[in-house]
Structure formats: C-alpha cells, structure tokens
Write a protein that holds these residues in place. Structure first.
Motif, PDB file in Angstrom:
ATOM      1  N   GLU A 233      -1.202  -5.661  -7.812  1.00  0.00           N
ATOM      2  CA  GLU A 233      -1.841  -4.833  -6.575  1.00  0.00           C
ATOM      3  C   GLU A 233      -0.927  -4.328  -5.736  1.00  0.00           C
ATOM      4  OE1 GLU A 233      -5.355  -5.627  -3.126  1.00  0.00           O
ATOM      5  OE2 GLU A 233      -4.614  -7.421  -4.802  1.00  0.00           O
ATOM      6  N   LYS A 234       0.260  -5.008  -5.332  1.00  0.00           N
ATOM      7  CA  LYS A 234       1.047  -4.290  -4.322  1.00  0.00           C
ATOM      8  C   LYS A 234       1.716  -3.202  -4.639  1.00  0.00           C
ATOM      9  CE  LYS A 234       4.682  -7.621  -5.406  1.00  0.00           C
ATOM     10  NZ  LYS A 234       5.437  -6.925  -6.278  1.00  0.00           N
ATOM     11  N   ASP A 235       1.940  -3.313  -6.151  1.00  0.00           N
ATOM     12  CA  ASP A 235       2.673  -1.861  -6.735  1.00  0.00           C
ATOM     13  C   ASP A 235       1.823  -0.766  -6.921  1.00  0.00           C
ATOM     14  OD1 ASP A 235       4.793  -3.494  -7.396  1.00  0.00           O
ATOM     15  OD2 ASP A 235       3.901  -4.342  -9.183  1.00  0.00           O
ATOM     16  N   TYR A 236       0.544  -0.997  -6.953  1.00  0.00           N
ATOM     17  CA  TYR A 236      -0.574  -0.025  -6.729  1.00  0.00           C
ATOM     18  C   TYR A 236      -0.623   0.575  -5.577  1.00  0.00           C
ATOM     19  CZ  TYR A 236      -1.780  -1.608 -11.673  1.00  0.00           C
ATOM     20  OH  TYR A 236      -1.568  -1.719 -12.927  1.00  0.00           O
ATOM     21  N   LYS A 237      -0.551  -0.300  -4.716  1.00  0.00           N
ATOM     22  CA  LYS A 237      -0.629   0.413  -3.230  1.00  0.00           C
ATOM     23  C   LYS A 237       0.489   1.198  -2.847  1.00  0.00           C
ATOM     24  CE  LYS A 237      -3.548  -3.595  -1.332  1.00  0.00           C
ATOM     25  NZ  LYS A 237      -3.488  -4.620  -0.456  1.00  0.00           N
ATOM     26  N   GLN A 238       1.821   0.520  -3.431  1.00  0.00           N
ATOM     27  CA  GLN A 238       2.887   1.488  -3.114  1.00  0.00           C
ATOM     28  C   GLN A 238       2.941   2.906  -3.861  1.00  0.00           C
ATOM     29  OE1 GLN A 238       6.409  -0.245  -4.768  1.00  0.00           O
ATOM     30  NE2 GLN A 238       7.681   1.143  -3.589  1.00  0.00           N
ATOM     31  N   ILE A 239       2.425   2.716  -5.093  1.00  0.00           N
ATOM     32  CA  ILE A 239       2.134   4.138  -5.844  1.00  0.00           C
ATOM     33  C   ILE A 239       1.340   5.097  -4.888  1.00  0.00           C
ATOM     34  CG2 ILE A 239       1.205   5.080  -7.738  1.00  0.00           C
ATOM     35  CD1 ILE A 239       2.190   2.568  -9.353  1.00  0.00           C
ATOM     36  N   LEU A 240       0.292   4.489  -4.767  1.00  0.00           N
ATOM     37  CA  LEU A 240      -0.762   5.417  -3.855  1.00  0.00           C
ATOM     38  C   LEU A 240      -0.210   5.769  -2.529  1.00  0.00           C
ATOM     39  CD1 LEU A 240      -3.593   6.541  -3.655  1.00  0.00           C
ATOM     40  CD2 LEU A 240      -4.377   4.395  -2.577  1.00  0.00           C
ATOM     41  N   SER A 241       0.540   4.794  -1.703  1.00  0.00           N
ATOM     42  CA  SER A 241       1.196   5.380  -0.531  1.00  0.00           C
ATOM     43  C   SER A 241       2.328   6.598  -1.029  1.00  0.00           C
ATOM     44  CB  SER A 241       1.607   4.266   0.030  1.00  0.00           C
ATOM     45  OG  SER A 241       2.517   4.473   1.266  1.00  0.00           O
ATOM     46  N   ARG A 242       2.957   6.318  -1.715  1.00  0.00           N
ATOM     47  CA  ARG A 242       4.100   7.305  -2.057  1.00  0.00           C
ATOM     48  C   ARG A 242       3.316   8.660  -2.376  1.00  0.00           C
ATOM     49  NH1 ARG A 242       9.058   5.036  -3.273  1.00  0.00           N
ATOM     50  NH2 ARG A 242       9.839   7.083  -4.238  1.00  0.00           N
ATOM     51  N   PHE A 243       2.556   8.608  -3.466  1.00  0.00           N
ATOM     52  CA  PHE A 243       1.792   9.791  -3.771  1.00  0.00           C
ATOM     53  C   PHE A 243       1.246  10.641  -2.397  1.00  0.00           C
ATOM     54  CE2 PHE A 243      -1.712  12.152  -5.721  1.00  0.00           C
ATOM     55  CZ  PHE A 243      -0.879  12.971  -6.470  1.00  0.00           C
ATOM     56  N   GLU A 244       0.399   9.778  -1.539  1.00  0.00           N
ATOM     57  CA  GLU A 244      -0.019  10.484  -0.440  1.00  0.00           C
ATOM     58  C   GLU A 244       0.839  11.055   0.409  1.00  0.00           C
ATOM     59  OE1 GLU A 244      -2.428   7.275   1.238  1.00  0.00           O
ATOM     60  OE2 GLU A 244      -4.147   7.732  -0.104  1.00  0.00           O
ATOM     61  N   GLN A 245       1.941  10.382   0.686  1.00  0.00           N
ATOM     62  CA  GLN A 245       3.256  11.074   1.652  1.00  0.00           C
ATOM     63  C   GLN A 245       3.759  12.300   0.914  1.00  0.00           C
ATOM     64  OE1 GLN A 245       6.023   8.020   2.119  1.00  0.00           O
ATOM     65  NE2 GLN A 245       4.255   6.614   2.888  1.00  0.00           N
TER      66      GLN A 245
END
Length: 303
Positions: A233-245
């Motif tokens: 789950e923490k990896d998916y949050k990181q992926i989404l955050s990086r993509f949004e940035q």
C-alpha cells in the motif's frame, strides 16, 4: 535448461519465452522455475488466476502469455521434474544452472554483454555467483543485451574469456521492445515522443528500458524498487504521489511486463498505466542456426 552465472538481469525470461514459441506447436511443454519472490514453498502448479505472491512473477508471466502450456514452481528441481515428466515432452528449466544435483539434457548459458566487458568478480565483490570455468557445462552460450553493433575488438574480448573453458556454439543477441500495452493486454497507440513517463521498475536493471524510452523521445522519471519487489500500500501511495507531482500534460506510468504481474492493477483503472513486453532478437542472422540447434536436440530425444 536456461541459466546464468551472474546475479539477475541476463534475460532468462525472454529466452525462455522464445523457446516456448519455438517448440510449443510440436511438443507438450512445461516450464519449471524456483518461483523467486513467492511466499509459498514446495511444488505448485501455476494457473492464470494465480498471484505473483503465490508462484513468483516470471512463472505467472509465462502462464498468462502461454495459457496452453504447463507451468510449475518448485525449489527442488529434481523433485519437481519427477512430478511432471510423465505429462510433457519438454521441460524448460528457468535458472537452474547452479542446481548441481540436476543433469539437464541441454544447457543454454546466458551472459549479459556488459558483464563480460568488465572484470569477472565473484560475490560479494562482483555479481558472479559461479566461476567462469562453469561455462564448460554449457551446450550453447548466448550473449544477451548486446548493442546492435558490436566491434571486432569487443567480440575478441568476449571470446578470449569464454573460449578458455568452452567451445560451445556462441550466439549474440539484443533486446527488442514491443508496443506498449494497456491493462487489458491490448497494444496501445501511444506516441512516446514528448511524453513524460514515470518509469516504475522492480527489475534488476532498468537502464536498458530507460535508455530505450529516452531514445524514443520520452522524459523519464524513474521510480525504482528491488528486483521481484512485492508492491505494498505504501508503494502505491508513493507511485500516485510521484505521478501527481509530474508537471507535464502528456504523462503516463510505464512499467515492465514482469512488474505488471505483481502490481494490483485494480488500483490503476482510472490511471494511464501501461507496460512494455520485451523479446530476444538474435544478431548476425543466426536465429535460424540457433533454432536448428534446439530443434535437432529435441528431435534426437523424441525418436
């Protein structure tokens, strides 16, 4: 058997898939792997509905791409072979060169091109897990991930190292990238030129793919995890955050075919997530020679 002497990233899976395509029309094929990265143990059959956690990403990829073949995992290859040998004509062993109790009928040994350009150093100093002298056990050697143009000097350098121990047929190959595919497995019509790409990688060496995408005109932001990484789950949050940035308008998430087996794709249904399959391509117009070598061996054993 398809194996290597170094740790990871030599292209065993693309070559195994090549052999499946070559042989599946005329033989009953099974693949047998350790199932690296799985949480289970022992002998296990792989189904298209299996998860990478249960069977490992590479065996799952084989089964999903070739649902008509048999795919199994077992850390004890000798035991695994005993369980399946009656139901198939050919068993393709993925990464079993160090399994010394096993005596395969035919061994294809892989070396990553760049690894032979450098000094051969054993673990933990280098990345070789076996001495180069072990090449004497190979029936055929394939140099993988080569540049499309190899100089005479580079060939001489490679062959000087290998011919001390083996006179097996030697082939050079490179990696070819197919069209990007969407989550349904259909080819997309992406125009990668000018696209901002979050490259999601949980493989041993993402550099060749990154270099390929850069050559296609992509702007790459790499998010790298260890080989065979099980996404949480923490990896998916990181992926989404990086993509949004990422600031580009034309931006996508791109990953490898091996990674897509481990990713919970239901979390990305509304996201532009794609993956790129790869395949092996022989150089020097030697594909027919390689095919004949394999087919002649199979034919001799099936008489």
């Amino acid at each position: 058997m398809v194996g290597n002497l170094a740790v990871g990233g030599t292209g065993k899976s693309p070559l195994t898939e090549y052999l499946i395509r070559l042989l599946k029309k005329d033989t009953r094929i099974a693949t047998l792997s350790r199932g690296y990265g799985r949480t289970t143990k022992g002998f296990r059959r792989v189904d298209t509905s299996s998860s990478a956690r249960e069977v490992g990403d590479e065996p799952l990829q084989f089964k999903r791409k070739f649902p008509d073949i048999q795919v199994y995992v077992c850390e004890n290859r000798c035991y695994g072979i005993e369980q399946i040998k009656a139901s198939c004509d050919v068993i393709l062993l993925d990464d079993a060169f160090q399994h010394r109790k096993l005596k395969p009928g035919f061994s294809v040994l892989l070396f990553d091109f760049q690894s032979l350009m450098n000094p051969i150093l054993m673990l933990p100093t280098g990345n070789f897990r076996d001495e180069l002298s072990s090449a004497k056990r190979a029936d055929c050697i394939v140099i993988t991930k080569c540049p499309t143009e190899i100089s005479d000097f580079q060939r001489q350098q490679i062959e000087r190292k290998l011919r001390k121990y083996s006179n097996a047929p030697l082939f050079y190959s490179t990696i070819a990238y197919d069209m990007a595919q969407d989550l349904t497995g259909h080819e997309s019509q992406l125009n990668l030129n000018g696209t901002d790409v979050l490259l999601l990688s949980g493989i041993a060496n993402p550099k060749p793919l990154s270099d390929y995408l850069t050559a296609q005109g992509c702007r790459i932001e790499l998010l790298s995890f260890p080989d065979h990484h099980q996404y949480e789950e923490k990896d998916y949050k990181q992926i989404l955050s990086r993509f949004e940035q990422m600031k580009g308008k034309d931006k996508i998430i791109l990953t490898t075919e091996k990674d897509i087996q481990r990713i919970d794709t239901t979390l990305f249904k509304e996201m532009p997530l794609f993956y790129i399959p790869i395949r092996i391509q022989f150089l020097d117009q030697k594909q027919e020679e390689f095919d004949l070598l394999i087919k002649n061996y199979i034919s001799s054993r099936m008489r």
